[in-house]
Design a protein around this motif. Structure first.
Motif, short mmCIF file in Angstrom:
data_model
loop_
_atom_site.label_atom_id
_atom_site.label_comp_id
_atom_site.label_asym_id
_atom_site.label_seq_id
_atom_site.Cartn_x
_atom_site.Cartn_y
_atom_site.Cartn_z
N PRO A 1 0.81 -1.20 0.00
CA PRO A 1 0.00 0.00 0.00
C PRO A 1 0.86 1.26 0.00
N PHE A 2 0.27 2.35 -0.43
CA PHE A 2 0.98 3.62 -0.55
C PHE A 2 1.22 4.29 0.79
N TRP A 3 0.22 4.27 1.70
CA TRP A 3 0.33 5.09 2.91
C TRP A 3 1.48 4.74 3.83
N PRO A 4 1.95 3.47 3.94
CA PRO A 4 3.10 3.25 4.82
C PRO A 4 4.35 4.01 4.35
N LYS A 5 4.42 4.33 3.07
CA LYS A 5 5.54 5.13 2.58
C LYS A 5 5.52 6.51 3.23
N LEU A 6 4.32 6.97 3.58
CA LEU A 6 4.20 8.28 4.20
C LEU A 6 4.46 8.24 5.70
N LEU A 7 3.98 7.20 6.36
CA LEU A 7 4.05 7.14 7.82
C LEU A 7 5.11 6.20 8.35
N GLY A 8 5.64 5.34 7.51
CA GLY A 8 6.64 4.39 7.98
C GLY A 8 6.02 3.09 8.42
N SER A 9 5.03 3.11 9.27
CA SER A 9 4.31 1.93 9.69
C SER A 9 2.92 2.37 10.12
N THR A 72 -10.77 3.66 9.69
CA THR A 72 -11.10 2.33 9.18
C THR A 72 -12.61 2.14 9.27
N GLY A 73 -13.10 1.05 8.70
CA GLY A 73 -14.52 0.74 8.78
C GLY A 73 -15.40 1.61 7.90
N HIS A 74 -14.81 2.29 6.93
CA HIS A 74 -15.56 3.20 6.05
C HIS A 74 -16.20 2.49 4.87
N GLY A 75 -15.74 1.28 4.56
CA GLY A 75 -16.32 0.51 3.47
C GLY A 75 -15.77 0.82 2.09
N ILE A 76 -14.78 1.70 2.00
CA ILE A 76 -14.19 2.00 0.70
C ILE A 76 -13.17 0.91 0.39
N PRO A 77 -13.31 0.23 -0.76
CA PRO A 77 -12.37 -0.85 -1.09
C PRO A 77 -10.93 -0.35 -1.17
N ASN A 78 -10.00 -1.17 -0.72
CA ASN A 78 -8.59 -0.79 -0.70
C ASN A 78 -8.07 -0.43 -2.08
N ASP A 79 -8.54 -1.13 -3.14
CA ASP A 79 -8.04 -0.82 -4.48
C ASP A 79 -8.46 0.58 -4.92
N VAL A 80 -9.61 1.06 -4.46
CA VAL A 80 -10.04 2.43 -4.77
C VAL A 80 -9.13 3.44 -4.07
N ILE A 81 -8.79 3.16 -2.82
CA ILE A 81 -7.90 4.04 -2.06
C ILE A 81 -6.52 4.07 -2.70
#
Length: 141
Positions: A1-9, A72-81
């Motif tokens: 996923p993209f976001w760990p690149k921003l936050l590290g973990s 979390t729990g928003h229901g937006i599929p990970n591939d869309v994010i």
């Protein structure tokens, strides 16, 4: 996923900073993780269910003290994010001239792309004299 690149973990702010920089910070802070599924599942009529009220309190605390949260729990599929992050990444890697073609000239909000250094929180969130936050007059009873 993209976001760990921003936050590290997941959940760790400053996680990707070099150790020397991280050590100079007053403390590591955990990014609040809020599962909003109970709020979304709550019927729209009031009063809110206990779980929905808990989510609302967590949201207010996270954004009131930390400024953001991992939701979390928003229901937006990970591939869309992931697609949204990849699209944003591709856009911001474009040359400045290309990005400026997306500037609608409307400034903050619905104005399209605005280059770095043009907007200021103090100019958008304060009264003209800088004395009070605007747009929040009816936010609290």
């Amino acid at each position: 996923p993209f976001w760990p690149k921003l936050l590290g973990s997941p959940g760790l702010l400053f996680g990707s900073l070099p150790a020397a920089m991280a050590a100079s910070l007053p403390m590591h802070r955990q990014v609040p993780i809020i599962d909003i599924a109970p709020f979304l599942a709550s019927p729209p009529d009031l009063p809110l269910a206990d779980d929905a009220q808990r989510v609302a309190r967590e949201w207010r605390e996270a954004f009131g003290t930390f400024g953001f949260a991992h939701v979390t729990g928003h229901g937006i599929p990970n591939d869309v994010i992931e697609h949204a992050y990849a699209t944003a990444d591709a856009f911001f890697k474009l040359p400045e001239e290309a990005k400026l073609r997306c500037d609608l000239g409307k400034g903050y909000g619905p104005g399209g792309y605005t280059r770095q250094g043009v907007e200021r929180v103090s100019a958008t969130a304060s009264a003209p004299d800088g004395t009070q936050l605007t747009g929040v007059e009816g936010a609290r009873p």
